[in-house]
Design a protein around this motif. Structure first.
Motif, PDB file in Angstrom:
ATOM      1  N   GLU A   1       1.147  87.625  54.431  1.00 33.15           N
ATOM      2  CA  GLU A   1      -0.041  88.089  53.569  1.00 33.15           C
ATOM      3  C   GLU A   1       0.068  87.227  52.278  1.00 33.15           C
ATOM      4  O   GLU A   1      -0.858  86.785  51.985  1.00 33.15           O
ATOM      5  CB  GLU A   1       0.374  89.532  53.306  1.00 33.15           C
ATOM      6  CG  GLU A   1      -0.517  90.002  52.089  1.00 33.15           C
ATOM      7  CD  GLU A   1      -0.247  91.298  51.483  1.00 33.15           C
ATOM      8  OE1 GLU A   1      -1.273  92.254  51.488  1.00 33.15           O
ATOM      9  OE2 GLU A   1       1.068  91.536  51.386  1.00 33.15           O
ATOM     10  N   ALA A   2       1.208  87.188  51.666  1.00 36.50           N
ATOM     11  CA  ALA A   2       1.547  86.395  50.517  1.00 36.50           C
ATOM     12  C   ALA A   2       1.075  84.767  50.836  1.00 36.50           C
ATOM     13  O   ALA A   2       0.321  84.352  49.903  1.00 36.50           O
ATOM     14  CB  ALA A   2       2.819  86.482  50.081  1.00 36.50           C
ATOM     15  N   ILE A   3       1.340  84.334  52.090  1.00 34.09           N
ATOM     16  CA  ILE A   3       1.213  82.974  52.081  1.00 34.09           C
ATOM     17  C   ILE A   3      -0.215  82.799  52.160  1.00 34.09           C
ATOM     18  O   ILE A   3      -0.981  81.724  51.663  1.00 34.09           O
ATOM     19  CB  ILE A   3       1.973  82.261  53.262  1.00 34.09           C
ATOM     20  CG1 ILE A   3       3.580  82.220  53.156  1.00 34.09           C
ATOM     21  CG2 ILE A   3       1.661  80.879  53.758  1.00 34.09           C
ATOM     22  CD1 ILE A   3       4.336  82.110  54.498  1.00 34.09           C
ATOM     23  N   GLN A   4      -0.945  83.441  53.013  1.00 34.86           N
ATOM     24  CA  GLN A   4      -2.469  83.424  53.064  1.00 34.86           C
ATOM     25  C   GLN A   4      -3.303  83.419  51.785  1.00 34.86           C
ATOM     26  O   GLN A   4      -4.176  82.918  51.541  1.00 34.86           O
ATOM     27  CB  GLN A   4      -2.897  84.120  54.333  1.00 34.86           C
ATOM     28  CG  GLN A   4      -2.852  85.657  54.318  1.00 34.86           C
ATOM     29  CD  GLN A   4      -4.322  86.211  53.975  1.00 34.86           C
ATOM     30  OE1 GLN A   4      -5.276  85.300  53.668  1.00 34.86           O
ATOM     31  NE2 GLN A   4      -4.334  87.268  53.763  1.00 34.86           N
ATOM     32  N   MET A   5      -2.784  84.584  51.058  1.00 40.64           N
ATOM     33  CA  MET A   5      -3.125  84.520  49.777  1.00 40.64           C
ATOM     34  C   MET A   5      -3.151  83.588  48.839  1.00 40.64           C
ATOM     35  O   MET A   5      -4.222  83.193  47.938  1.00 40.64           O
ATOM     36  CB  MET A   5      -2.872  86.164  49.176  1.00 40.64           C
ATOM     37  CG  MET A   5      -3.256  87.083  49.919  1.00 40.64           C
ATOM     38  SD  MET A   5      -5.069  87.426  50.192  1.00 40.64           S
ATOM     39  CE  MET A   5      -5.688  87.669  48.256  1.00 40.64           C
ATOM     40  N   VAL A   6      -1.814  82.870  48.638  1.00 41.73           N
ATOM     41  CA  VAL A   6      -1.760  81.548  48.028  1.00 41.73           C
ATOM     42  C   VAL A   6      -2.727  80.587  48.565  1.00 41.73           C
ATOM     43  O   VAL A   6      -3.112  79.803  47.737  1.00 41.73           O
ATOM     44  CB  VAL A   6      -0.150  81.363  48.044  1.00 41.73           C
ATOM     45  CG1 VAL A   6       0.132  80.017  47.478  1.00 41.73           C
ATOM     46  CG2 VAL A   6       0.535  82.424  47.439  1.00 41.73           C
ATOM     47  N   MET A   7      -2.645  80.417  49.747  1.00 41.17           N
ATOM     48  CA  MET A   7      -3.544  79.416  50.343  1.00 41.17           C
ATOM     49  C   MET A   7      -5.170  79.473  49.680  1.00 41.17           C
ATOM     50  O   MET A   7      -5.704  78.617  49.375  1.00 41.17           O
ATOM     51  CB  MET A   7      -3.450  79.308  51.801  1.00 41.17           C
ATOM     52  CG  MET A   7      -2.158  78.900  52.450  1.00 41.17           C
ATOM     53  SD  MET A   7      -2.099  78.954  54.186  1.00 41.17           S
ATOM     54  CE  MET A   7      -3.530  77.745  54.783  1.00 41.17           C
ATOM     55  N   ARG A   8      -5.610  80.826  49.684  1.00 43.07           N
ATOM     56  CA  ARG A   8      -6.719  81.127  49.324  1.00 43.07           C
ATOM     57  C   ARG A   8      -7.014  80.629  48.057  1.00 43.07           C
ATOM     58  O   ARG A   8      -8.141  79.879  47.474  1.00 43.07           O
ATOM     59  CB  ARG A   8      -7.147  82.477  49.438  1.00 43.07           C
ATOM     60  CG  ARG A   8      -7.274  83.071  50.890  1.00 43.07           C
ATOM     61  CD  ARG A   8      -7.330  84.537  50.734  1.00 43.07           C
ATOM     62  NE  ARG A   8      -7.438  85.351  52.240  1.00 43.07           N
ATOM     63  CZ  ARG A   8      -8.647  85.477  52.849  1.00 43.07           C
ATOM     64  NH1 ARG A   8      -9.864  85.469  52.102  1.00 43.07           N
ATOM     65  NH2 ARG A   8      -8.672  86.021  54.161  1.00 43.07           N
ATOM     66  N   ALA A   9      -6.030  80.896  47.083  1.00 36.23           N
ATOM     67  CA  ALA A   9      -5.910  80.708  45.503  1.00 36.23           C
ATOM     68  C   ALA A   9      -6.048  79.054  45.383  1.00 36.23           C
ATOM     69  O   ALA A   9      -6.802  78.475  44.427  1.00 36.23           O
ATOM     70  CB  ALA A   9      -4.929  81.242  44.996  1.00 36.23           C
ATOM     71  N   GLU A  10      -5.156  78.545  46.179  1.00 37.83           N
ATOM     72  CA  GLU A  10      -5.153  76.994  46.247  1.00 37.83           C
ATOM     73  C   GLU A  10      -6.420  76.500  46.614  1.00 37.83           C
ATOM     74  O   GLU A  10      -6.879  75.536  46.147  1.00 37.83           O
ATOM     75  CB  GLU A  10      -4.131  76.525  47.287  1.00 37.83           C
ATOM     76  CG  GLU A  10      -2.368  76.854  46.890  1.00 37.83           C
ATOM     77  CD  GLU A  10      -2.063  75.832  45.712  1.00 37.83           C
ATOM     78  OE1 GLU A  10      -1.749  74.757  46.098  1.00 37.83           O
ATOM     79  OE2 GLU A  10      -2.261  76.198  44.423  1.00 37.83           O
ATOM     80  N   ALA A  11      -7.222  76.864  47.723  1.00 35.33           N
ATOM     81  CA  ALA A  11      -8.543  76.376  47.846  1.00 35.33           C
ATOM     82  C   ALA A  11      -9.346  76.456  46.853  1.00 35.33           C
ATOM     83  O   ALA A  11     -10.234  75.664  46.582  1.00 35.33           O
ATOM     84  CB  ALA A  11      -8.935  77.387  49.081  1.00 35.33           C
ATOM     85  N   VAL A  12      -9.313  77.667  46.062  1.00 32.87           N
ATOM     86  CA  VAL A  12     -10.346  77.638  44.988  1.00 32.87           C
ATOM     87  C   VAL A  12      -9.953  76.943  43.757  1.00 32.87           C
ATOM     88  O   VAL A  12     -10.925  76.299  43.240  1.00 32.87           O
ATOM     89  CB  VAL A  12     -10.167  79.344  44.514  1.00 32.87           C
ATOM     90  CG1 VAL A  12     -11.105  79.586  43.205  1.00 32.87           C
ATOM     91  CG2 VAL A  12     -10.740  80.407  45.524  1.00 32.87           C
ATOM     92  N   ALA A  13      -8.668  76.532  43.725  1.00 32.64           N
ATOM     93  CA  ALA A  13      -8.428  75.672  42.701  1.00 32.64           C
ATOM     94  C   ALA A  13      -8.592  73.903  43.237  1.00 32.64           C
ATOM     95  O   ALA A  13      -8.528  73.233  42.289  1.00 32.64           O
ATOM     96  CB  ALA A  13      -6.839  75.747  42.517  1.00 32.64           C
TER      97      ALA A  13
END
Length: 469
Positions: A393-405
């Motif tokens: 869960e944490a990893i995929q949410m970080v990836m989402r945030a990174e994509a937005v950035a």
């Protein structure tokens, strides 16, 4: 097969039910409020105070205020009520075949000794039996809630709250749907229960205990026929409020008992939340999160010497279920009455003490069960270490945030973590390898590589602070 000859025990003073037998010590404080004897004492109390109230208001011509000594002597009829009083009332009722009429005669017998035998006709003046009964039940239930049940329940919640404080930082694997899920802390989970139970106790503490005294069908007909000049509604209101109750101005022969149904629903809800807590603690014991401290000399199983069974929580479950069965029935029955009155409420209300008793016994069982628990921190830590996939869960949410950035290569994060973790165990090495190959920003990668199942608890420890508000 012929029945074995045996000596009958029916004539012995033995308890039929468990609350008056095996569990008497745990529920004994309720006897002072919800037993048949307590009800009769409260009936005497209501009748005596009604007589004092009427004379104090000078409602009836010729019945002026009583002296302080006479009032004290009347109230002594209540404070001196004991086993011999119970026996005398039973003797009178055997003749009257009416419990409230027996109370009236019981008081009447004592007026000559106080020097006010001329006021005998004022005992039970203008009252139907339900005028006395509804007030007596309200006084008794109020006393039981405020002086026995609520203090015991609040002490238990305080015990759970203290456990939450002590374990706020101990990480624990969650199990949503029974499956490994985002970690929490033991203290935060205990705090959830304490929070829920506290809300119910606060509702119960705000209960309105209603009462009425307005005659045979709630119209004050006999009152105005006998003394038309009195303000009988004001006399009624001030009397009920003087007993510490809330005046119900509009009733049939009976006080409608809606407040009782509301109270029992709140207590039943408390019971159900506590029942849920018991099953959760039982389950945590079964997987080793809690270790039970053996009681010296106690036997867990008659045949398996190694066992320490979670009997306190199991007993609590059963007693909560019995309590709720009665509370639900009382709540459903007491709010209904055929036309202006039927007697279904009379028989029903005689079970109020039993309903409270089983709840109080459960509260006692849970408190004692919690006292014998140790947190097995090693087991909790080992369980977390075997479930690194919960970091998906944490990893995929970080990836989402990174994509937005604007970081490249962060496509389909959920699906990629699903392929990695679904239906299979992932150890620490494999998870770190996966993170290192994602192409995250240096800061995000370092943050994820430092994360472990035991540290992935968000602000769980801080959430326990809500119990202080």
């Amino acid at each position: 097969m012929a029945e074995t000859a045996r000596i009958s025990l029916a004539s012995e003073p033995l308890a039929l039910g468990a609350l008056d037998g095996r569990y008497r010590a745990a529920v004994a404080p309720l006897v002072d409020y919800l037993s048949e004897a307590a009800l009769n004492r409260d009936r005497v109390h209501v009748e005596v105070e009604w007589l004092i109230h009427l004379t104090g208001k000078s409602v009836l011509p010729g019945a002026g205020p009583l002296t302080a000594e006479q009032q004290a002597a009347l109230r002594a009829i209540v404070t001196s009520f004991d086993a011999s009083s119970v026996a005398e009332l039973a003797e009178i009722e055997a003749v009257t075949v009416h419990d409230v009429k027996a109370v009236e005669y019981y008081i009447g017998r004592r007026l000559a000794g106080i020097g006010i035998e001329h006021l005998t006709a004022m005992v039970h003046f203008g009252c139907t039996s339900e005028d006395i009964n509804n007030l007596s039940y309200a006084v008794g239930i109020k006393g039981a809630v405020e002086n026995v049940w609520l203090p015991a329940a609040r002490a238990l919640v305080a015990q759970i709250t203290e456990m939450a404080e002590q374990t706020r930082g101990i990480p624990m694997l969650s199990r949503t749907h029974g499956q490994p899920a985002t970690p929490t802390t033991l203290g935060k989970e205990l705090a959830v229960t304490a929070w829920r139970l506290t809300r119910q106790l606060d509702r119960i503490a705000r209960t309105e205990f209603l009462g009425k005294i307005n005659g045979a069908t709630g119209t004050y007909a006999a009152h105005y026929a006998s003394v038309p000049g009195a303000d009988w509604q004001e006399v009624s209101r001030t009397f009920v409020e003087g007993l510490g109750l809330t005046w119900n101005p509009l009733t049939t022969q009976i006080e409608s008992h809606d407040w009782q149904a509301e109270l029992y629903a709140d207590i039943a809800r408390f019971n159900r939340i506590l029942h849920n807590f018991c099953t959760d603690v039982w389950s945590y014991i079964s997987i080793g999160y809690f270790a039970q401290i053996p009681v010296a000399g106690a036997t867990g199983s008659s045949t398996m010497p190694h066992k320490v069974n979670p009997i306190r929580f199991e007993n609590a479950e059963a007693n909560l279920e019995i309590s709720n069965g009665l509370l639900d029935t009382l709540g459903a029955t007491l709010v209904t009455s055929r036309w202006q009155r039927d007697l279904t409420d009379s028989s029903s209300q005689r079970n109020i003490g039993t309903a409270f008793g089983h709840s109080l016994l459960a509260v006692s069982n849970v408190a004692k069960g919690l006292e014998r628990l140790d947190v097995a921190e090693g087991v909790l830590a080992e369980d977390l270490d075997h479930n690194w996939e919960v970091l998906g869960e944490a990893i995929q949410m970080v990836m989402r945030a990174e994509a937005v950035a604007g970081v490249a290569g962060m496509e389909n994060p959920y699906e990629r973590l699903k392929d990695l973790t679904r239906g299979q165990r992932v150890d620490a090495e494999r998870m770190k390898e996966f993170v290192s190959g994602l192409g995250l920003s240096a800061e995000a990668e370092a943050r994820l590589l430092a994360l472990t199942p035991g540290s992935y608890t968000g602000i769980a420890p801080v959430l326990v602070d809500h119990l202080k508000k």
